[in-house]
Design an enzyme around this catalytic site. Structure first.
Site, PDB file in Angstrom:
ATOM      1  N   LYS A 163      31.405  42.499  45.777  1.00  0.00           N
ATOM      2  CA  LYS A 163      31.800  42.198  44.414  1.00  0.00           C
ATOM      3  C   LYS A 163      31.148  40.887  43.985  1.00  0.00           C
ATOM      4  CE  LYS A 163      36.165  42.564  43.435  1.00  0.00           C
ATOM      5  NZ  LYS A 163      35.816  43.184  42.131  1.00  0.00           N
ATOM      6  N   GLY A 164      31.148  40.627  42.700  1.00  0.00           N
ATOM      7  CA  GLY A 164      30.600  39.364  42.215  1.00  0.00           C
ATOM      8  C   GLY A 164      29.380  39.495  41.342  1.00  0.00           C
ATOM      9  N   GLY A 165      29.006  40.739  41.012  1.00  0.00           N
ATOM     10  CA  GLY A 165      27.870  40.921  40.113  1.00  0.00           C
ATOM     11  C   GLY A 165      28.088  40.248  38.765  1.00  0.00           C
ATOM     12  N   GLY A 166      29.350  40.128  38.376  1.00  0.00           N
ATOM     13  CA  GLY A 166      29.678  39.450  37.127  1.00  0.00           C
ATOM     14  C   GLY A 166      29.949  37.966  37.290  1.00  0.00           C
ATOM     15  N   THR A 207      37.370  41.882  36.700  1.00  0.00           N
ATOM     16  CA  THR A 207      36.266  41.519  35.820  1.00  0.00           C
ATOM     17  C   THR A 207      35.162  42.561  35.927  1.00  0.00           C
ATOM     18  OG1 THR A 207      36.769  39.170  36.064  1.00  0.00           O
ATOM     19  CG2 THR A 207      34.544  39.726  35.359  1.00  0.00           C
ATOM     20  N   GLY A 208      34.459  42.789  34.820  1.00  0.00           N
ATOM     21  CA  GLY A 208      33.346  43.725  34.835  1.00  0.00           C
ATOM     22  C   GLY A 208      33.560  44.856  33.854  1.00  0.00           C
ATOM     23  N   ASP A 225      40.640  46.297  39.919  1.00  0.00           N
ATOM     24  CA  ASP A 225      39.316  45.726  39.672  1.00  0.00           C
ATOM     25  C   ASP A 225      38.249  46.710  40.131  1.00  0.00           C
ATOM     26  OD1 ASP A 225      37.372  43.928  38.937  1.00  0.00           O
ATOM     27  OD2 ASP A 225      37.824  42.438  40.482  1.00  0.00           O
ATOM     28  N   GLY A 226      37.027  46.475  39.699  1.00  0.00           N
ATOM     29  CA  GLY A 226      35.901  47.311  40.087  1.00  0.00           C
ATOM     30  C   GLY A 226      35.196  46.778  41.325  1.00  0.00           C
ATOM     31  N   GLU A 277      38.255  36.497  41.875  1.00  0.00           N
ATOM     32  CA  GLU A 277      38.631  37.863  42.266  1.00  0.00           C
ATOM     33  C   GLU A 277      39.225  37.869  43.668  1.00  0.00           C
ATOM     34  OE1 GLU A 277      35.307  40.333  39.638  1.00  0.00           O
ATOM     35  OE2 GLU A 277      34.885  39.832  41.719  1.00  0.00           O
TER      36      GLU A 277
END
Length: 220
Positions: free
Chosen positions: A94-97, A28-29, A81-82, A103
């Protein structure tokens, strides 16, 4: 090269890690979205994809890529993933989105985790980017107090409900010298679903977009 061009370069490079005739884990992202666009060019050569968010699932479907539920898949050879931050040791935030829990689940299933990021995401120590923590709503105040005890400054992410129906606390001010230890400690706090540290399950490969080309860093 612009940041978007660096993201595009690593998205293209990531195609080399796609296993044909298999189901691919997709993140995601913004960088993952560019990867989905690249994946669409070879959609007839893969069995389908498992998405780490509803948003990515919709983008995959919109590109004509079959989306499968993770429960119907026995194995994922690769997850791409990013990251919001990543170190040379391939531990990440991770998890900004907002998709950190899904994830983390997809990453746990995958045999190989390929992180795609531009060079701005590479840091010596994690923590400048606020650490997302997914929390069950009734535990918000309790978990926030625990974050303060750990030296963080928690802030409720406004207007966001995760795909799992929970809230997110973004924790500022942490300097994360031992990400494995902190990841474990946070997940043991009652009310925490999971946190955005990916250290126990790090990336296996980082494809880093730089102005001189895509740099590959493999897990040691």
């Amino acid at each position: 090269m612009t940041q978007d061009e660096l993201k595009q370069a690593v998205a293209r490079e990531a195609i080399k890690h796609v296993v044909e005739d298999a189901v691919i884990g997709v993140g995601t992202g913004s960088t993952a979205s560019l990867f989905i666009d690249e994946l669409a060019r070879m959609k007839n050569r893969i069995a389908g994809a498992v998405a780490s968010s509803e948003g990515s699932a919709e983008r995959l479907k919109g590109r004509g890529i079959r989306v499968l539920d993770l429960n119907s898949v026995n194995e994922l050879p690769v997850y791409i993933d990013g990251a919001d931050e990543i170190t040379e040791h391939l531990a990440m935030i991770k998890g900004g989105g907002g998709a950190l829990t899904r994830e983390k689940i997809v990453a746990a299933v995958a045999k190989k985790f390929v992180c795609i990021a531009d060079e701005s995401k590479l840091v010596p120590v994690l923590g400048k980017f606020p650490l997302p923590v997914e929390v069950i709503a009734m535990a918000r105040a309790y978990v926030a107090r625990q974050m303060v005890r750990l030296g963080g400054q928690p802030k409720l992410r406004q207007g966001i409900t995760t795909d799992n129906g929970n809230i997110i606390l973004d924790v500022w001010g942490l300097s994360i010298l031992n990400p494995v230890e902190l990841e474990t400690a946070l997940n043991n706090i009652a009310g925490v679903v999971t946190n955005g540290l990916f250290a126990r399950r790090r990336a296996d490969v980082l494809l880093l977009g730089t102005k001189t080309g895509v740099r590959t860093i493999a897990r040691k």
